[in-house]
Design an enzyme around this catalytic site. Structure first.
Site, PDB file in Angstrom:
ATOM      1  N   ILE A  13      28.369  42.407  31.106  1.00 41.32           N
ATOM      2  CA  ILE A  13      29.099  42.044  32.326  1.00 41.32           C
ATOM      3  C   ILE A  13      28.469  42.677  33.576  1.00 41.32           C
ATOM      4  O   ILE A  13      28.516  42.104  34.657  1.00 41.32           O
ATOM      5  CB  ILE A  13      30.599  42.440  32.200  1.00 41.32           C
ATOM      6  CG1 ILE A  13      31.446  41.834  33.325  1.00 41.32           C
ATOM      7  CG2 ILE A  13      30.803  43.944  32.161  1.00 41.32           C
ATOM      8  CD1 ILE A  13      32.156  40.599  32.959  1.00 41.32           C
ATOM      9  N   ASP A  36      34.469  49.462  31.276  1.00 42.27           N
ATOM     10  CA  ASP A  36      34.768  50.373  32.383  1.00 42.27           C
ATOM     11  C   ASP A  36      33.631  51.389  32.571  1.00 42.27           C
ATOM     12  O   ASP A  36      33.127  51.597  33.691  1.00 42.27           O
ATOM     13  CB  ASP A  36      36.074  51.101  32.022  1.00 42.27           C
ATOM     14  CG  ASP A  36      36.824  51.629  33.223  1.00 42.27           C
ATOM     15  OD1 ASP A  36      36.454  51.285  34.359  1.00 42.27           O
ATOM     16  OD2 ASP A  36      37.788  52.377  33.013  1.00 42.27           O
ATOM     17  N   SER A 124      41.030  43.745  26.630  1.00 42.03           N
ATOM     18  CA  SER A 124      41.869  44.345  25.570  1.00 42.03           C
ATOM     19  C   SER A 124      41.303  44.227  24.156  1.00 42.03           C
ATOM     20  O   SER A 124      41.906  44.754  23.219  1.00 42.03           O
ATOM     21  CB  SER A 124      43.310  43.775  25.573  1.00 42.03           C
ATOM     22  OG  SER A 124      44.052  44.283  26.655  1.00 42.03           O
TER      23      SER A 124
HETATM   24  P1  ADP Z   1      39.748  47.346  26.407  1.00 46.15           P
HETATM   25  O1  ADP Z   1      40.023  48.821  26.618  1.00 46.15           O
HETATM   26  O2  ADP Z   1      40.479  46.466  27.402  1.00 46.15           O
HETATM   27  O3  ADP Z   1      39.904  46.927  24.987  1.00 46.15           O
HETATM   28  P2  ADP Z   1      36.824  47.575  26.215  1.00 46.15           P
HETATM   29  O4  ADP Z   1      35.908  47.833  27.357  1.00 46.15           O
HETATM   30  O5  ADP Z   1      36.969  48.640  25.178  1.00 46.15           O
HETATM   31  O6  ADP Z   1      38.224  47.168  26.866  1.00 46.15           O
HETATM   32  O7  ADP Z   1      36.366  46.247  25.472  1.00 46.15           O
HETATM   33  C1  ADP Z   1      36.639  44.934  25.906  1.00 46.15           C
HETATM   34  C2  ADP Z   1      35.583  44.001  25.328  1.00 46.15           C
HETATM   35  O8  ADP Z   1      34.388  44.098  26.085  1.00 46.15           O
HETATM   36  C3  ADP Z   1      35.177  44.294  23.887  1.00 46.15           C
HETATM   37  O9  ADP Z   1      35.078  43.032  23.210  1.00 46.15           O
HETATM   38  C4  ADP Z   1      33.822  44.957  24.023  1.00 46.15           C
HETATM   39  O10 ADP Z   1      32.988  44.693  22.902  1.00 46.15           O
HETATM   40  C5  ADP Z   1      33.266  44.285  25.243  1.00 46.15           C
HETATM   41  N1  ADP Z   1      32.263  45.042  26.027  1.00 46.15           N
HETATM   42  C6  ADP Z   1      31.958  46.363  25.995  1.00 46.15           C
HETATM   43  N2  ADP Z   1      30.997  46.657  26.889  1.00 46.15           N
HETATM   44  C7  ADP Z   1      30.674  45.480  27.515  1.00 46.15           C
HETATM   45  C8  ADP Z   1      29.749  45.100  28.538  1.00 46.15           C
HETATM   46  N3  ADP Z   1      28.938  45.997  29.113  1.00 46.15           N
HETATM   47  N4  ADP Z   1      29.721  43.794  28.916  1.00 46.15           N
HETATM   48  C9  ADP Z   1      30.531  42.877  28.356  1.00 46.15           C
HETATM   49  N5  ADP Z   1      31.435  43.170  27.394  1.00 46.15           N
HETATM   50  C10 ADP Z   1      31.494  44.451  26.978  1.00 46.15           C
END
Ligand code: ADP
Length: 173
Positions: A13, A36, A124
């Protein structure tokens, strides 16, 4: 108004050259892991500084689940980051409305900013434990219902497994 093009990419992202990227934040707005962590790491300290200001000015108790706020995007290729707090998945309680609210409120913020293209992660479905198929169902349905007027709404999935779950909800025309 025309419906937006809904697209899917497998990727990161933080690398999306869109008007606004959505952050799967936590209510502290002060950073965390997953999406995040990546956004703050790559976007640099300006984003966190704005988050701290928002926290101090309006969200002393933290940003409530299902709501969204925006900041600039620091060094990211996007112009803005929209921070939303997804619900933690719970077996004992249906929190689907809160997850849908994240997508809807993020789109509302994007509209206020004048963004035409927005990229979303699978909110999430990481640390917060939401089952991927159901997270994809809610994400796609909400963005379809609420996304009128945007040029492109892009889901950015980190791995093939999550990409496939979203692809199953978005058959090619
Ligand atoms: P939450 O706390 O809302 O579950 P997370 O960041 O832990 O959020 O994960 C949300 C989704 O984003 C998961 O499917 C994870 O694999 C994915 N994810 C993690 N890092 C990235 C990134 N840099 N870009 C896109 N998706 C990501």
């Amino acid at each position: 108004m025309p419906n937006p093009t809904i697209t899917l990419v497998q990727g990161d992202i933080t690398e999306q050259a869109v008007d606004a990227v959505v952050n799967a934040a936590n209510s502290s707005l002060l950073g965390g892991g997953g999406v995040d962590g990546a956004i703050h790491r790559k976007g640099g300290p300006d984003i966190l500084a704005e988050c701290r200001e928002l926290r101090a000015a309006h969200y002393g108790g933290g940003l409530p689940t299902g709501q969204a706020v925006s900041t600039t995007a620091g060094r990211l290729p996007a112009h803005w980051v929209i921070h939303t707090v997804g619900p933690v998945w719970a077996k004992s309680e249906d929190r689907s409305a809160l997850l849908a609210s994240c997508y809807r409120e993020s789109l509302r913020q994007a509209r206020e900013l004048g963004a035409r293209t927005v990229a979303f992660p699978a909110i999430s479905t990481g640390v917060y434990g939401w089952p991927l198929d159901d997270g994809a169902r809610i994400a796609v349905a909400t963005v379809r219902e609420e996304g009128e007027g945007f040029d492109e709404l892009r889901f950015v999935l980190f791995d093939k497994h999550s990409h496939d779950a979203f692809a199953a909800r978005l058959p090619l025309p």
